[in-house]
Design a protein around this motif. Structure first.
Motif, PDB file in Angstrom:
ATOM      1  N   UNK A  43       1.083  -1.329  -0.034  1.00 20.09           N
ATOM      2  CA  UNK A  43       0.129   0.096  -0.263  1.00 20.09           C
ATOM      3  C   UNK A  43       1.006   1.071   0.006  1.00 20.09           C
ATOM      4  N   UNK A  44       0.657   2.249  -0.838  1.00 17.32           N
ATOM      5  CA  UNK A  44       1.731   3.447  -1.147  1.00 17.32           C
ATOM      6  C   UNK A  44       1.118   4.303  -0.468  1.00 17.32           C
TER       7      UNK A  44
ATOM      8  N   UNK B 229      -2.834   5.127  12.452  1.00 18.91           N
ATOM      9  CA  UNK B 229      -3.679   6.134  11.682  1.00 18.91           C
ATOM     10  C   UNK B 229      -2.832   6.697  10.603  1.00 18.91           C
ATOM     11  N   UNK B 230      -3.375   6.807   9.508  1.00 17.30           N
ATOM     12  CA  UNK B 230      -2.762   7.470   8.239  1.00 17.30           C
ATOM     13  C   UNK B 230      -3.663   8.774   8.087  1.00 17.30           C
ATOM     14  N   UNK B 231      -2.774  10.061   8.235  1.00 18.84           N
ATOM     15  CA  UNK B 231      -3.488  11.379   8.163  1.00 18.84           C
ATOM     16  C   UNK B 231      -3.207  12.066   6.752  1.00 18.84           C
TER      17      UNK B 231
ATOM     18  N   UNK C 181      -6.715   6.524   6.635  1.00 10.58           N
ATOM     19  CA  UNK C 181      -6.872   4.953   6.942  1.00 10.58           C
ATOM     20  C   UNK C 181      -6.574   4.812   8.295  1.00 10.58           C
ATOM     21  N   UNK C 182      -7.060   3.648   8.935  1.00  7.84           N
ATOM     22  CA  UNK C 182      -6.897   3.146  10.229  1.00  7.84           C
ATOM     23  C   UNK C 182      -6.588   1.813  10.193  1.00  7.84           C
TER      24      UNK C 182
ATOM     25  N   UNK D 236      -9.689   1.243   4.759  1.00 15.61           N
ATOM     26  CA  UNK D 236      -9.058   2.296   4.011  1.00 15.61           C
ATOM     27  C   UNK D 236     -10.272   3.254   4.250  1.00 15.61           C
ATOM     28  N   UNK D 237     -10.281   4.338   3.794  1.00 14.86           N
ATOM     29  CA  UNK D 237     -11.369   5.601   3.890  1.00 14.86           C
ATOM     30  C   UNK D 237     -12.576   5.154   3.387  1.00 14.86           C
TER      31      UNK D 237
END
Length: 440
Positions: A62-63, A397-399, A415-416, A424-425
């Motif tokens: 996952x990029x 957490x991806x911000x 994403x979490x 993902x979102x």
């Protein structure tokens, strides 16, 4: 930013496990181990944990495209709903709301027998939710009236498998003493409210593990005669006019010496002193069932009778000063919003609580420590979670935005990951839309 060659990795949910691994590439990662700076890292996750190996050929990649990564957050004052009969839908909605907002661990403060198997089901990835630490049913003036019966109740909760004991208001001095003695004998912690008849300082001396809501702090800052004549209020708000600020250093020193931690739940007090029109206009109001919407409005309307705008502002300013001074003195401060509770919608409230920490004078990085490495240290689990490093649980957490520049950026979630399960979102939005539709 220079990329640092580092590999960390994770398993998906149980149904997707069996050696599967995922590589999160090109992230800017706040590990919480290198101070307030992001590092260019690739994170490899296997079997629910970060690992330091090279990824296999079959690894899913996952990029992250340079997005910001922080550890998952811990809600240290949570109320896990109990199922309504066989209907666990509201409970599962609350669990999802926490996860969708990056809450990957929660300390349940209102125990119920159903929470014991739930804790295990979440750990086994059979139910989606934050990892749980759970109290037993609370000890209060109503549930612990007979001091002679308290030790057996303490022992029963320990044997049942609860993680700690919850203190609610109203116990007598004798009942509290019996609880503290039995808790020491059974090696189980107790935490929560301060028992009014006992007071803050004796509670700390007896070994209370956390002081939630900053309960009892303001009471220590006034002369005894004001306690005798008080009419009650929200955690000492009625006593603010009588506070002797010269007592604050001794209070902070007592907290520090005790080793107890503070869980401020500052947003709860901001809500009860707030305006109904503003609270109901919040976007996250849509995630409340209709019965709670009505109840929360009544609660704020009722609490408003105890505050003027001036007294509310003075009360909140004093609380934030105490929180700031305690943190600067080295008292452990743990992130907790008290959700679900009066207008504190699960998950969404934790981001407001982070903002309240910054409003109290913490930096954004310091605020993030209260929900990551500080809870991990509190539970003596810093080698297992709370930061991003090999061997830790893969919670993150991806911000889209930088939370060190603006703490409100913790809301910009793309994403979490929950112990290796990547949401993902699109998946998060679908779950949120389902809850909103059912709560119309």
């Amino acid at each position: 930013m220079r990329r640092v060659p580092m590999l960390l990795g994770f398993a998906l949910a149980t149904a997707q496990a069996g050696g599967a691994e995922t590589l999160l590439a090109n992230g800017q990662v706040l590990t919480m181990r290198a101070g307030a700076q992001f590092e260019g890292l690739d994170l490899l996750v296997r079997d629910g944990a970060f690992v330091a190996d090279a990824p296999g050929e079959a690894a899913e990649v996952i990029d992250l495209e340079g997005r910001y990564v922080i550890p998952g957050l811990t809600e240290m004052h949570a109320h896990v709903p109990a199922p309504d009969g066989d209907d666990a839908s509201y409970r599962d909605d609350v669990l999802f709301l926490w996860v969708a907002n990056g809450v990957t661990r929660a300390r349940g403060m209102m125990g119920h027998p159903s929470h014991l198997p739930l804790r295990d089901a979440i750990a086994a990835h059979e139910v989606l939710g934050p990892a749980l630490t759970i109290s037993g049913p609370s000890f209060s003036g109503g549930s612990a009236r007979d001091p002679a019966a308290v030790p057996d109740r303490v022992k029963a909760q320990k044997e049942a498998g609860y993680d700690f004991l919850k203190i609610h208001p109203g116990m007598s001095v004798a009942a509290f003493a019996a609880l503290a003695e039995a808790a020491a004998a059974e090696d189980i912690a107790f935490a929560g409210h301060i028992t009014g008849a006992v007071g803050l300082l004796p509670s700390l001396e007896a070994g209370q593990q956390t002081v939630d809501h900053l309960d009892g702090l303001i009471e220590t800052l006034v002369a005894t005669e004001h306690l005798a004549r008080r009419i009650g209020g929200w955690f000492g708000n009625d006593l603010v006019p009588h506070v002797d600020e010269a007592r604050i250093p001794a209070l902070i020193e007592a907290l520090k010496s005790s080793g107890a931690a503070l869980v401020a739940t500052e947003t709860l007090l901001e809500n009860v002193t707030g305006e109904v029109a503003e609270l109901t206009a919040r976007e996250d109001f849509a995630y409340l069932p209709p019965n709670l919407r009505r109840g929360y409005v009544r609660s704020v309307e009722g609490s408003a009778r105890g505050f003027t705008p001036e007294s509310a502002a003075t009360f909140l300013k004093l609380r934030k000063r105490l929180l700031h001074d305690a943190y600067r003195a080295g008292v452990p401060v743990l992130l907790g919003a008290d959700s679900p509770q009066i207008f504190n919608i699960p998950g969404f409230a934790i981001h407001r609580e982070l903002a309240a920490m910054v409003a109290a004078g913490l930096t954004p990085f310091e605020a993030l420590t209260t929900g990551t490495i500080a809870p991990a240290r509190f539970f003596d689990a810093a080698d297992r979670w709370g930061s991003i490093a090999p061997g830790r649980d893969a919670d993150l957490i991806v911000l889209r935005e930088d939370p060190l520049a603006d703490i409100d950026a913790t809301r910009s979630i793309d994403a979490v990951m929950v112990r290796g399960r990547y949401l993902d979102r699109t998946e998060l939005d679908a779950g949120l839309a389902d809850i909103r539709a059912r709560y119309r």
